[in-house]
Write a protein that holds these residues in place. Structure first.
Motif, PDB file in Angstrom:
ATOM      1  N   ALA A   1       0.822  -1.207   0.000  1.00 13.20           N
ATOM      2  CA  ALA A   1       0.000   0.000   0.000  1.00 13.20           C
ATOM      3  C   ALA A   1       0.856   1.258   0.000  1.00 13.20           C
ATOM      4  CB  ALA A   1      -0.928  -0.007   1.208  1.00 13.20           C
ATOM      5  N   LEU A   2       1.926   1.247   0.768  1.00 11.89           N
ATOM      6  CA  LEU A   2       2.831   2.402   0.818  1.00 11.89           C
ATOM      7  C   LEU A   2       3.525   2.616  -0.523  1.00 11.89           C
ATOM      8  CD1 LEU A   2       4.333   1.844   4.377  1.00 11.89           C
ATOM      9  CD2 LEU A   2       2.926   3.790   3.687  1.00 11.89           C
ATOM     10  N   SER A   3       3.909   1.518  -1.164  1.00 17.38           N
ATOM     11  CA  SER A   3       4.550   1.609  -2.476  1.00 17.38           C
ATOM     12  C   SER A   3       3.573   2.164  -3.515  1.00 17.38           C
ATOM     13  CB  SER A   3       5.064   0.237  -2.919  1.00 17.38           C
ATOM     14  OG  SER A   3       6.072  -0.228  -2.046  1.00 17.38           O
ATOM     15  N   GLN A   4       2.337   1.688  -3.468  1.00 22.70           N
ATOM     16  CA  GLN A   4       1.309   2.185  -4.392  1.00 22.70           C
ATOM     17  C   GLN A   4       1.036   3.670  -4.151  1.00 22.70           C
ATOM     18  OE1 GLN A   4      -2.251  -0.272  -4.231  1.00 22.70           O
ATOM     19  NE2 GLN A   4      -1.009  -2.107  -3.998  1.00 22.70           N
ATOM     20  N   LEU A   5       1.004   4.062  -2.896  1.00 27.53           N
ATOM     21  CA  LEU A   5       0.760   5.458  -2.542  1.00 27.53           C
ATOM     22  C   LEU A   5       1.870   6.345  -3.096  1.00 27.53           C
ATOM     23  CD1 LEU A   5      -0.975   7.487  -1.032  1.00 27.53           C
ATOM     24  CD2 LEU A   5       0.195   6.843   1.085  1.00 27.53           C
ATOM     25  N   HIS A   6       3.096   5.874  -2.978  1.00 28.59           N
ATOM     26  CA  HIS A   6       4.240   6.624  -3.505  1.00 28.59           C
ATOM     27  C   HIS A   6       4.117   6.834  -5.007  1.00 28.59           C
ATOM     28  CE1 HIS A   6       8.433   6.540  -5.242  1.00 28.59           C
ATOM     29  NE2 HIS A   6       8.468   7.644  -4.512  1.00 28.59           N
ATOM     30  N   LYS A   7       3.649   5.812  -5.709  1.00 28.52           N
ATOM     31  CA  LYS A   7       3.536   5.888  -7.171  1.00 28.52           C
ATOM     32  C   LYS A   7       2.464   6.886  -7.629  1.00 28.52           C
ATOM     33  CE  LYS A   7       5.166   1.161  -7.979  1.00 28.52           C
ATOM     34  NZ  LYS A   7       4.774  -0.216  -8.398  1.00 28.52           N
ATOM     35  N   THR A   8       1.516   7.193  -6.753  1.00 28.11           N
ATOM     36  CA  THR A   8       0.461   8.136  -7.136  1.00 28.11           C
ATOM     37  C   THR A   8       0.908   9.588  -7.015  1.00 28.11           C
ATOM     38  OG1 THR A   8      -0.484   8.320  -4.896  1.00 28.11           O
ATOM     39  CG2 THR A   8      -1.293   6.517  -6.299  1.00 28.11           C
ATOM     40  N   LEU A   9       2.068   9.818  -6.396  1.00 28.73           N
ATOM     41  CA  LEU A   9       2.537  11.182  -6.154  1.00 28.73           C
ATOM     42  C   LEU A   9       3.630  11.585  -7.127  1.00 28.73           C
ATOM     43  CD1 LEU A   9       2.821  11.030  -2.242  1.00 28.73           C
ATOM     44  CD2 LEU A   9       0.922  11.936  -3.582  1.00 28.73           C
TER      45      LEU A   9
ATOM     46  N   GLU B   1      -3.626  14.621   7.075  1.00 32.95           N
ATOM     47  CA  GLU B   1      -4.989  14.070   7.119  1.00 32.95           C
ATOM     48  C   GLU B   1      -5.336  13.388   5.798  1.00 32.95           C
ATOM     49  OE1 GLU B   1      -9.594  15.577   7.997  1.00 32.95           O
ATOM     50  OE2 GLU B   1      -7.954  17.026   7.790  1.00 32.95           O
ATOM     51  N   GLU B   2      -4.934  14.016   4.690  1.00 31.80           N
ATOM     52  CA  GLU B   2      -5.241  13.469   3.379  1.00 31.80           C
ATOM     53  C   GLU B   2      -4.448  12.200   3.090  1.00 31.80           C
ATOM     54  OE1 GLU B   2      -5.379  14.843  -1.346  1.00 31.80           O
ATOM     55  OE2 GLU B   2      -4.701  16.253   0.210  1.00 31.80           O
ATOM     56  N   ILE B   3      -3.166  12.197   3.428  1.00 31.00           N
ATOM     57  CA  ILE B   3      -2.357  11.018   3.112  1.00 31.00           C
ATOM     58  C   ILE B   3      -2.754   9.841   3.995  1.00 31.00           C
ATOM     59  CG2 ILE B   3      -0.368  11.394   4.663  1.00 31.00           C
ATOM     60  CD1 ILE B   3       1.414  10.593   2.225  1.00 31.00           C
ATOM     61  N   VAL B   4      -3.169  10.113   5.223  1.00 28.41           N
ATOM     62  CA  VAL B   4      -3.665   9.047   6.105  1.00 28.41           C
ATOM     63  C   VAL B   4      -4.937   8.436   5.513  1.00 28.41           C
ATOM     64  CG1 VAL B   4      -4.756   8.602   8.343  1.00 28.41           C
ATOM     65  CG2 VAL B   4      -2.602   9.860   8.236  1.00 28.41           C
ATOM     66  N   ALA B   5      -5.805   9.280   4.996  1.00 28.33           N
ATOM     67  CA  ALA B   5      -7.048   8.797   4.380  1.00 28.33           C
ATOM     68  C   ALA B   5      -6.757   7.978   3.128  1.00 28.33           C
ATOM     69  CB  ALA B   5      -7.950   9.980   4.039  1.00 28.33           C
ATOM     70  N   MET B   6      -5.772   8.407   2.343  1.00 27.34           N
ATOM     71  CA  MET B   6      -5.396   7.682   1.132  1.00 27.34           C
ATOM     72  C   MET B   6      -4.837   6.301   1.470  1.00 27.34           C
ATOM     73  SD  MET B   6      -3.629  10.848  -0.945  1.00 27.34           S
ATOM     74  CE  MET B   6      -3.041   9.858  -2.340  1.00 27.34           C
ATOM     75  N   LEU B   7      -4.015   6.242   2.523  1.00 32.65           N
ATOM     76  CA  LEU B   7      -3.451   4.954   2.936  1.00 32.65           C
ATOM     77  C   LEU B   7      -4.554   4.040   3.464  1.00 32.65           C
ATOM     78  CD1 LEU B   7      -0.976   3.157   3.375  1.00 32.65           C
ATOM     79  CD2 LEU B   7      -0.642   4.274   5.606  1.00 32.65           C
TER      80      LEU B   7
END
Length: 231
Positions: free
Chosen positions: A149-157, A166-172
């Motif tokens: 999930a963290l790797s996927q989150l990184h790829k979206t940025l 608050e936003e990044i916590v919600a995205m994770l």
């Protein structure tokens, strides 16, 4: 701070008593369990005994395995169980530096706790790599889900993106919708964010790609200072 009911130094002293003197001394030096709290390298211990670093590693592994097989190890199942519950309460997977800091602020005690983690069969140490800091887990599948999930989150940025905590916590949380509900609270999600080396937070509390000039001046240092890579 996470609470533990036992005294780590007392437990490790009793566990180490199951070993021959040289194996015990190697573990004491290797994990910084004596008056010197800095963990010694394989090479420096080898020089003391006039043996190769590989031989020191063999003695270290022998010592760990011998303790795990000893009768006295079974006497402390409740200690390992308590540590397991502590890690689970912190999210099931937690950075090594944060885990030890939450369990104790004393470096010597941290070293003894670290040995207990190494000895404990419920615990898995995931070594630092390009994407993540050293971390411990009690459930490998959960650790894989969090890292994915963290790797996927990184790829979206992109390098220019800056988002609120608050936003990044919600995205994770959205990417981890299938994990147990008990783990999906803000405190644990923030703790999981701290596992990542490729995501970073600037002093204003904004998150983005760690290499971005907008983030690079981090307000926190999350690197582990445990044993060197020769462990």
């Amino acid at each position: 701070m996470a609470r533990i009911s036992f005294k780590p130094k007392n437990i490790t002293k009793k566990l180490l008593s199951a070993l021959p003197s040289r194996a015990r001394d190697v573990l004491v030096k290797r994990y910084g369990l004596g008056t010197e709290t800095e963990a010694q390298t394989l090479e420096s211990i080898g020089q003391i005994y006039g043996i190769t670093r590989e031989r020191v590693r063999q003695i270290e592994n022998y010592g760990i395995q011998s303790i795990q097989k000893a009768d006295i190890y079974k006497e402390y199942e409740d200690v390992f169980g308590e540590l397991q519950c502590a890690i689970d309460d912190l999210g099931g997977v937690v950075s090594e530096a944060e885990l030890l800091e939450l369990l104790s602020t004393d470096q010597s005690t941290k070293n003894h706790l670290y040995l207990l983690l190494v000895l404990g069969t419920p615990f898995t140490r995931h070594k630092e790599d390009t994407g993540f800091y050293h971390r411990w887990s009690v459930e490998k599948n959960l650790a894989k889900k969090v890292e994915s999930a963290l790797s996927q989150l990184h790829k979206t940025l992109t390098e220019d993106d800056l988002i609120s905590e608050e936003e990044i916590v919600a995205m994770l949380a959205e990417k981890l919708a299938d994990v147990e509900e008990k783990y999906r609270n803000e405190e644990i999600l923030r703790r999981w964010l701290a596992l990542s080396k490729v995501l970073g937070r600037n002093p204003l509390g904004e998150w983005g790609v760690a290499t971005s000039s907008n983030v690079r001046a981090k307000g926190i240092d999350r690197k582990s200072t445990r044993l060197n890579s020769s462990h």
